[in-house]
Design an enzyme around this catalytic site. Structure first.
Site, PDB file in Angstrom:
ATOM      1  N   ASP A 140     -12.513  -3.624  -5.741  1.00 38.49           N
ATOM      2  CA  ASP A 140     -11.227  -3.254  -5.978  1.00 38.49           C
ATOM      3  C   ASP A 140     -10.878  -2.984  -7.371  1.00 38.49           C
ATOM      4  O   ASP A 140     -11.057  -3.891  -8.407  1.00 38.49           O
ATOM      5  CB  ASP A 140     -10.120  -4.556  -5.419  1.00 38.49           C
ATOM      6  CG  ASP A 140      -8.752  -4.393  -5.514  1.00 38.49           C
ATOM      7  OD1 ASP A 140      -8.297  -3.384  -6.131  1.00 38.49           O
ATOM      8  OD2 ASP A 140      -8.287  -5.346  -4.914  1.00 38.49           O
ATOM      9  N   SER A 151      -1.019  -7.364  -2.778  1.00 34.48           N
ATOM     10  CA  SER A 151      -1.190  -7.158  -4.115  1.00 34.48           C
ATOM     11  C   SER A 151      -0.210  -8.208  -5.018  1.00 34.48           C
ATOM     12  O   SER A 151      -0.276  -9.198  -4.936  1.00 34.48           O
ATOM     13  CB  SER A 151      -0.954  -5.665  -4.537  1.00 34.48           C
ATOM     14  OG  SER A 151      -1.154  -5.288  -5.863  1.00 34.48           O
ATOM     15  N   HIS A 206      -8.439  -1.180  -2.469  1.00 33.92           N
ATOM     16  CA  HIS A 206      -7.394  -2.067  -2.904  1.00 33.92           C
ATOM     17  C   HIS A 206      -6.269  -1.764  -1.696  1.00 33.92           C
ATOM     18  O   HIS A 206      -5.707  -0.506  -1.450  1.00 33.92           O
ATOM     19  CB  HIS A 206      -6.398  -1.769  -4.352  1.00 33.92           C
ATOM     20  CG  HIS A 206      -5.129  -2.435  -4.540  1.00 33.92           C
ATOM     21  ND1 HIS A 206      -5.541  -3.797  -4.977  1.00 33.92           N
ATOM     22  CD2 HIS A 206      -4.049  -2.249  -4.648  1.00 33.92           C
ATOM     23  CE1 HIS A 206      -4.351  -4.225  -5.147  1.00 33.92           C
ATOM     24  NE2 HIS A 206      -3.379  -3.398  -5.096  1.00 33.92           N
TER      25      HIS A 206
END
Length: 402
Positions: free
Chosen positions: A331, A205, A360
């Site tokens: 996502d 991320s 995610h």
């Protein structure tokens, strides 16, 4: 004989006509349908030579991914991964290093001194792990990555962003996705300890944003042999807009904002010197937090300017090492419309792997998805491919062999 058959049919009909039996059969059929519908081969976007290398040494990127059938959509995948994913035990060794501005960074090491494949610490490959926003070395996805790498004989070090590794802030500065100075210091530190050992980096991320920004800025001088990103937000502004959709706001945005505010509150005594903490703590979204805290702290005139500078989508052309980027089309943090597919297809050393589902930092598969799944399999195969076939991967990516 006819009477016996009629009796058998009567019993059979009574069983199949029961409500619980009908519901069970219907649920089974629905799960089978959804599993079959959602099982697809990922989209792999890269140059031909890099594709050939990945198909041989990292076959997971072209194999069918079957997400957990009872996880409908990326939001549920994301939430359930956080709630049910197992947390392997890792015994870290903590190290604090000082920064040029007088601050400190917390590093958590898994030295893997019992490695059978690499008995000499000086040449044992190092896997550098960058957690996501508000994350640290205790996150389940980090623990799984450390466990996978250690099983292959590698050493691991987790780079905890300032203020999130259990250490105190010594200066009124935290971190952001656009500022790569702390990461550069960490890479230099790792290389100084083990100059003969290759360093592979994986970012999750926001950690992936930081990694790509660093690779784009440093080019051939990054000190890394390759990189992997998982669920990276390619365009920070589009990600912020996606997170502000009603359901995403409720499930994720407010939770992450609270986590950021708690971190600021924990270090209030130090941060009060540079920002209005009371104003920051009133933020109700990540965008508001970045507008009130991150942007002014790092010298940006606005959150929009910070997001533009932090977005890694336009940095790919400057990256000079092999990079694999794993994203899911559903996502909620990283919308599919921002994926730089057209850019990646023209680059010899960048590969984008896009699954239809996965959420995610989740990519759950199987009926009981507590253990390692698709995400861990891609990581495991790619890190081995790079570290055990270094000349082959550089040749496949059109890079000078070192």
């Amino acid at each position: 004989m006819l009477l016996a058959l009629l009796d058998l049919w009567t019993v059979h009909w009574e069983l199949v006509s029961r409500v619980d039996t009908v519901l069970l059969c219907s649920l089974t059929a629905a799960l089978c349908y959804l599993w079959g519908r959602k099982s697809q081969r990922p989209l792999l976007v890269c140059g031909k030579n890099f594709r050939d290398f990945l198909e041989e040494h990292c076959p997971a990127v072209t194999e069918t991914f079957s997400p957990t059938p009872w996880c409908w959509g990326g939001r549920l995948q994301t939430v359930l991964c956080f709630l049910i994913k197992s947390r392997p035990h890792v015994a870290y060794r903590n190290e604090r290093i000082r920064t040029a501005d007088g601050g400190q960074i917390s590093l958590d090491w898994e030295d893997n001194d019992s490695s059978a494949a690499y008995r000499r610490a000086s040449t044992r490959p190092t896997v550098l792990i960058l957690p996501g926003l508000t994350g640290n070395s205790s996150q389940s996805y980090v623990l799984h990555a450390v466990t996978q790498a250690a099983a292959h004989g590698y050493r691991c070090v987790v780079f905890n962003n300032r203020g999130f590794g259990g250490e105190e802030l010594l200066t009124p500065l935290t971190f952001c996705a656009a500022n790569t100075s702390d990461l550069e210091l960490v890479v230099q530190h790792v290389k100084s300890l083990y100059p003969q050992a290759p360093v592979f980096a994986v970012g999750f991320s926001l950690g992936g944003m930081l990694l790509l920004n660093y690779l784009g800025r440093k080019g051939a001088e990054s000190g890394l042999v390759a990189g992997l990103t998982v669920s990276v937000p390619w365009d920070a502004l589009k990600s912020a807009q996606s997170m502000e959709e009603a359901l995403n706001w409720l499930l994720f945005n407010t939770h992450l904002t609270r986590g950021l505010c708690r971190a600021v509150l924990r270090h209030r005594k130090m941060l009060d010197k540079v920002v209005d903490i009371d104003h920051v703590l009133k933020a109700r979204s990540i965008r508001e937090f970045d507008e009130r805290f991150t942007a002014p702290l790092f010298g940006y005139e606005s959150c929009t300017e910070y997001y533009r500078h932090a977005s890694p989508d336009w940095k790919l052309q400057s990256i000079a090492v092999p990079v694999l980027c794993l994203n899911a089309a559903d996502d909620p943090f990283s919308p599919q419309c921002a994926f730089p597919l057209s850019v990646a297809k023209d680059l010899p050393n960048v590969a984008l792997v896009v699954t239809s589902h996965g959420g995610h930092i989740a990519f759950l598969e199987g009926l009981f998805p507590r253990a390692a799944g698709y995400m861990e399999r891609v990581f495991s195969q790619f890190v081995r491919a790079v570290l055990e076939h270094p000349q082959d991967v550089r040749q496949a990516c059109g890079l000078a062999c070192s």
